[in-house]
Write a protein that holds these residues in place. Structure first.
Motif, PDB file in Angstrom:
ATOM      1  N   VAL A   1     -19.328 122.033  39.162  1.00  0.00           N
ATOM      2  CA  VAL A   1     -19.167 122.855  40.369  1.00  0.00           C
ATOM      3  C   VAL A   1     -19.473 124.304  40.002  1.00  0.00           C
ATOM      4  O   VAL A   1     -18.887 124.850  39.062  1.00  0.00           O
ATOM      5  N   ILE A   2     -20.396 124.896  40.739  1.00  0.00           N
ATOM      6  CA  ILE A   2     -20.768 126.299  40.516  1.00  0.00           C
ATOM      7  C   ILE A   2     -20.212 127.136  41.657  1.00  0.00           C
ATOM      8  O   ILE A   2     -20.570 126.920  42.820  1.00  0.00           O
ATOM      9  N   MET A   3     -19.334 128.073  41.345  1.00  0.00           N
ATOM     10  CA  MET A   3     -18.814 128.985  42.359  1.00  0.00           C
ATOM     11  C   MET A   3     -19.679 130.243  42.373  1.00  0.00           C
ATOM     12  O   MET A   3     -19.756 130.970  41.376  1.00  0.00           O
ATOM     13  N   ILE A   4     -20.336 130.467  43.512  1.00  0.00           N
ATOM     14  CA  ILE A   4     -21.211 131.627  43.660  1.00  0.00           C
ATOM     15  C   ILE A   4     -20.446 132.692  44.443  1.00  0.00           C
ATOM     16  O   ILE A   4     -20.139 132.517  45.623  1.00  0.00           O
ATOM     17  N   ARG A   5     -20.150 133.790  43.765  1.00  0.00           N
ATOM     18  CA  ARG A   5     -19.315 134.841  44.346  1.00  0.00           C
ATOM     19  C   ARG A   5     -20.072 136.169  44.325  1.00  0.00           C
ATOM     20  O   ARG A   5     -20.460 136.650  43.255  1.00  0.00           O
ATOM     21  N   ARG A   6     -20.278 136.752  45.482  1.00  0.00           N
ATOM     22  CA  ARG A   6     -21.114 137.950  45.567  1.00  0.00           C
ATOM     23  C   ARG A   6     -20.450 139.201  45.000  1.00  0.00           C
ATOM     24  O   ARG A   6     -21.096 140.207  44.752  1.00  0.00           O
ATOM     25  N   TYR A   7     -19.129 139.141  44.796  1.00  0.00           N
ATOM     26  CA  TYR A   7     -18.393 140.259  44.191  1.00  0.00           C
ATOM     27  C   TYR A   7     -17.872 139.852  42.814  1.00  0.00           C
ATOM     28  O   TYR A   7     -18.064 138.711  42.382  1.00  0.00           O
ATOM     29  N   ASP A   8     -17.181 140.772  42.153  1.00  0.00           N
ATOM     30  CA  ASP A   8     -16.641 140.468  40.822  1.00  0.00           C
ATOM     31  C   ASP A   8     -15.153 140.124  40.881  1.00  0.00           C
ATOM     32  O   ASP A   8     -14.431 140.273  39.899  1.00  0.00           O
ATOM     33  N   TYR A   9     -14.699 139.647  42.039  1.00  0.00           N
ATOM     34  CA  TYR A   9     -13.289 139.280  42.203  1.00  0.00           C
ATOM     35  C   TYR A   9     -13.165 138.223  43.295  1.00  0.00           C
ATOM     36  O   TYR A   9     -14.083 138.011  44.098  1.00  0.00           O
ATOM     37  N   PHE A  10     -11.995 137.568  43.329  1.00  0.00           N
ATOM     38  CA  PHE A  10     -11.657 136.615  44.388  1.00  0.00           C
ATOM     39  C   PHE A  10     -10.457 137.141  45.163  1.00  0.00           C
ATOM     40  O   PHE A  10      -9.682 137.956  44.647  1.00  0.00           O
ATOM     41  N   LYS A  11     -10.285 136.652  46.378  1.00  0.00           N
ATOM     42  CA  LYS A  11      -9.178 137.084  47.234  1.00  0.00           C
ATOM     43  C   LYS A  11      -8.093 136.016  47.370  1.00  0.00           C
ATOM     44  O   LYS A  11      -7.166 136.180  48.152  1.00  0.00           O
ATOM     45  N   GLY A  12      -8.212 134.946  46.616  1.00  0.00           N
ATOM     46  CA  GLY A  12      -7.268 133.851  46.753  1.00  0.00           C
ATOM     47  C   GLY A  12      -5.988 134.041  45.954  1.00  0.00           C
ATOM     48  O   GLY A  12      -5.794 135.046  45.265  1.00  0.00           O
ATOM     49  N   GLU A  13      -5.114 133.043  46.067  1.00  0.00           N
ATOM     50  CA  GLU A  13      -3.838 133.083  45.366  1.00  0.00           C
ATOM     51  C   GLU A  13      -4.059 133.008  43.852  1.00  0.00           C
ATOM     52  O   GLU A  13      -4.940 132.294  43.369  1.00  0.00           O
ATOM     53  N   LYS A  14      -3.235 133.732  43.101  1.00  0.00           N
ATOM     54  CA  LYS A  14      -3.418 133.817  41.656  1.00  0.00           C
ATOM     55  C   LYS A  14      -3.297 132.460  40.969  1.00  0.00           C
ATOM     56  O   LYS A  14      -4.043 132.162  40.032  1.00  0.00           O
ATOM     57  N   ALA A  15      -2.371 131.645  41.426  1.00  0.00           N
ATOM     58  CA  ALA A  15      -2.172 130.339  40.794  1.00  0.00           C
ATOM     59  C   ALA A  15      -3.405 129.463  40.966  1.00  0.00           C
ATOM     60  O   ALA A  15      -3.838 128.777  40.023  1.00  0.00           O
ATOM     61  N   THR A  16      -3.979 129.483  42.164  1.00  0.00           N
ATOM     62  CA  THR A  16      -5.174 128.679  42.429  1.00  0.00           C
ATOM     63  C   THR A  16      -6.366 129.218  41.645  1.00  0.00           C
ATOM     64  O   THR A  16      -7.153 128.457  41.071  1.00  0.00           O
ATOM     65  N   LEU A  17      -6.501 130.546  41.613  1.00  0.00           N
ATOM     66  CA  LEU A  17      -7.596 131.162  40.865  1.00  0.00           C
ATOM     67  C   LEU A  17      -7.491 130.830  39.376  1.00  0.00           C
ATOM     68  O   LEU A  17      -8.501 130.527  38.723  1.00  0.00           O
ATOM     69  N   HIS A  18      -6.289 130.862  38.851  1.00  0.00           N
ATOM     70  CA  HIS A  18      -6.084 130.531  37.435  1.00  0.00           C
ATOM     71  C   HIS A  18      -6.552 129.104  37.151  1.00  0.00           C
ATOM     72  O   HIS A  18      -7.211 128.849  36.124  1.00  0.00           O
ATOM     73  N   GLU A  19      -6.231 128.203  38.057  1.00  0.00           N
ATOM     74  CA  GLU A  19      -6.641 126.802  37.877  1.00  0.00           C
ATOM     75  C   GLU A  19      -8.159 126.669  37.910  1.00  0.00           C
ATOM     76  O   GLU A  19      -8.743 125.924  37.115  1.00  0.00           O
ATOM     77  N   VAL A  20      -8.793 127.395  38.827  1.00  0.00           N
ATOM     78  CA  VAL A  20     -10.257 127.360  38.929  1.00  0.00           C
ATOM     79  C   VAL A  20     -10.906 127.897  37.658  1.00  0.00           C
ATOM     80  O   VAL A  20     -11.820 127.288  37.082  1.00  0.00           O
ATOM     81  N   LEU A  21     -10.443 129.058  37.204  1.00  0.00           N
ATOM     82  CA  LEU A  21     -11.053 129.712  36.045  1.00  0.00           C
ATOM     83  C   LEU A  21     -10.871 128.919  34.757  1.00  0.00           C
ATOM     84  O   LEU A  21     -11.629 129.109  33.796  1.00  0.00           O
ATOM     85  N   ASN A  22      -9.884 128.034  34.739  1.00  0.00           N
ATOM     86  CA  ASN A  22      -9.621 127.262  33.533  1.00  0.00           C
ATOM     87  C   ASN A  22     -10.044 125.800  33.650  1.00  0.00           C
ATOM     88  O   ASN A  22      -9.739 124.989  32.772  1.00  0.00           O
ATOM     89  N   HIS A  23     -10.759 125.479  34.720  1.00  0.00           N
ATOM     90  CA  HIS A  23     -11.195 124.094  34.900  1.00  0.00           C
ATOM     91  C   HIS A  23     -12.506 123.860  34.150  1.00  0.00           C
ATOM     92  O   HIS A  23     -13.461 124.622  34.313  1.00  0.00           O
ATOM     93  N   PRO A  24     -12.582 122.827  33.346  1.00  0.00           N
ATOM     94  CA  PRO A  24     -13.785 122.598  32.528  1.00  0.00           C
ATOM     95  C   PRO A  24     -15.045 122.280  33.323  1.00  0.00           C
ATOM     96  O   PRO A  24     -16.159 122.447  32.813  1.00  0.00           O
ATOM     97  N   LYS A  25     -14.893 121.820  34.557  1.00  0.00           N
ATOM     98  CA  LYS A  25     -16.059 121.464  35.363  1.00  0.00           C
ATOM     99  C   LYS A  25     -16.581 122.617  36.226  1.00  0.00           C
ATOM    100  O   LYS A  25     -17.623 122.488  36.854  1.00  0.00           O
ATOM    101  N   ILE A  26     -15.843 123.728  36.274  1.00  0.00           N
ATOM    102  CA  ILE A  26     -16.205 124.811  37.183  1.00  0.00           C
ATOM    103  C   ILE A  26     -16.806 125.991  36.428  1.00  0.00           C
ATOM    104  O   ILE A  26     -16.232 126.473  35.446  1.00  0.00           O
ATOM    105  N   GLU A  27     -17.953 126.439  36.912  1.00  0.00           N
ATOM    106  CA  GLU A  27     -18.593 127.659  36.405  1.00  0.00           C
ATOM    107  C   GLU A  27     -18.559 128.707  37.513  1.00  0.00           C
ATOM    108  O   GLU A  27     -18.954 128.420  38.648  1.00  0.00           O
TER     109      GLU A  27
END
Length: 313
Positions: free
Chosen positions: A173-199
């Motif tokens: 899964v490739i997350m394409i983000r036009r900025y250098d930050y996300f607006k979501g909840e910290k717990a969810t963002l932490h899970e995304v950033l540490n998931h082996p399948k997500i870039e």
């Protein structure tokens, strides 16, 4: 052949959490009511795979929560019609007329809880590849892409949550983000950033998708340097915000520039006896819990309004 006219006390338009909650309260108040929903009962909740921020449930599937809300409303006596689409609405202080495919309703009060739909990705080939690689509901369409590369565009909770859900199927899964930050909840963002399948690709924007019958690549542009390149992908899911379903009411109700209905803290609009609840209403936070609160307030105030109308007769 003219349509049958039905005089009722309360019409609820839209069967998401706000509408179903309003129906529960209206049924408990023994109002002569009808809830119309021409899409899917439960609204966007039904398309949510897992919900972890609704009180009383540590975790619950969106479809299960929607079913429970519907079941509770119907057991209390709420009348729900899922198959009769609204064609037009005329809303004034003195008269409310809701015309559907089958009937003409004349309710004393109306609660509008039509919700919002996902904004389409601003891609030149968006229409060409809709449902052929371009999607907006991971729960609905994610399973089509088993062991494929899936892109997700967006920066809020919806994008983060759906990216995690898509890892159940995708090879990557490739997350394409036009900025250098996300607006979501910290717990969810932490899970995304540490998931082996997500870039995560910060400072990149998806500008188009290409392919033959289905997409096989995306064109991305760096928002800092202007660099443009192709990346391989089999699908893209967009989560860049929502648009309210208010076209039927724009001639009678005060709306924001974005099309959301303006209502006060009691969910009252500029028309007496007409209320707005849930994602269709202009407000800061759009969550299941805030939608449920809106539906509660709208139904209670509508009941008061209807009782007053009875006394005036």
């Amino acid at each position: 052949m003219s349509k049958e006219i039905k005089n009722i006390e309360l019409m609820i338009i839209g069967g998401g959490p706000a509408g179903l909650t309003a129906a529960i309260y209206a049924a408990r108040a023994k109002l002569n009511m009808m809830l119309l929903e021409n899409a899917v009962l439960g609204g966007q909740v039904r398309t949510s795979y897992t919900i972890e921020n609704y009180p009383g449930f540590k975790t619950v599937e969106g479809g299960k929560l929607a079913d429970l809300m519907q079941e509770q409303a119907e057991e209390l006596g709420a009348v729900i019609d899922e198959f009769d689409s609204v064609q037009s609405a005329k809303l004034t202080d003195n008269e409310k007329i809701i015309e559907t495919d089958s009937y003409i309703y004349k309710p004393k009060a109306v609660i509008i809880s039509t919700g919002a739909t996902p904004k389409k990705l601003p891609l030149p080939n968006e229409e060409k590849f809709t449902s052929k690689g371009v999607h907006y509901c991971a729960v609905c369409d994610g399973a089509m892409y088993e062991d494929k590369v899936i892109a997700v565009v967006g920066g809020g909770n919806s994008a983060l949550e759906e990216a995690l859900f898509l890892t159940k199927f995708a090879k990557k899964v490739i997350m394409i983000r036009r900025y250098d930050y996300f607006k979501g909840e910290k717990a969810t963002l932490h899970e995304v950033l540490n998931h082996p399948k997500i870039e995560v690709m910060y400072n990149w924007d998806l500008v188009n998708v290409e392919g033959e019958s289905f997409i096989d690549r995306g064109i991305i542009k760096n928002t800092v340097t202007g660099e443009q390149k192709e990346i391989a992908m089999d699908a893209v899911f967009g989560y860049i915000g929502t648009e309210p379903k208010t076209d039927l009411f724009k001639n009678d109700l005060n709306l924001t520039k974005a099309g959301y209905i303006i209502a006060d803290e009691n969910m009252r609009t500029n028309v007496k006896g007409v209320y707005a609840a849930g994602d269709v209403r202009e407000k800061q936070f759009r969550q299941i819990t805030t939608a449920v609160a809106d539906g509660t307030i709208a139904a209670l105030d509508a009941e008061k309004y209807i009782v007053e109308q009875r006394r005036d007769k």
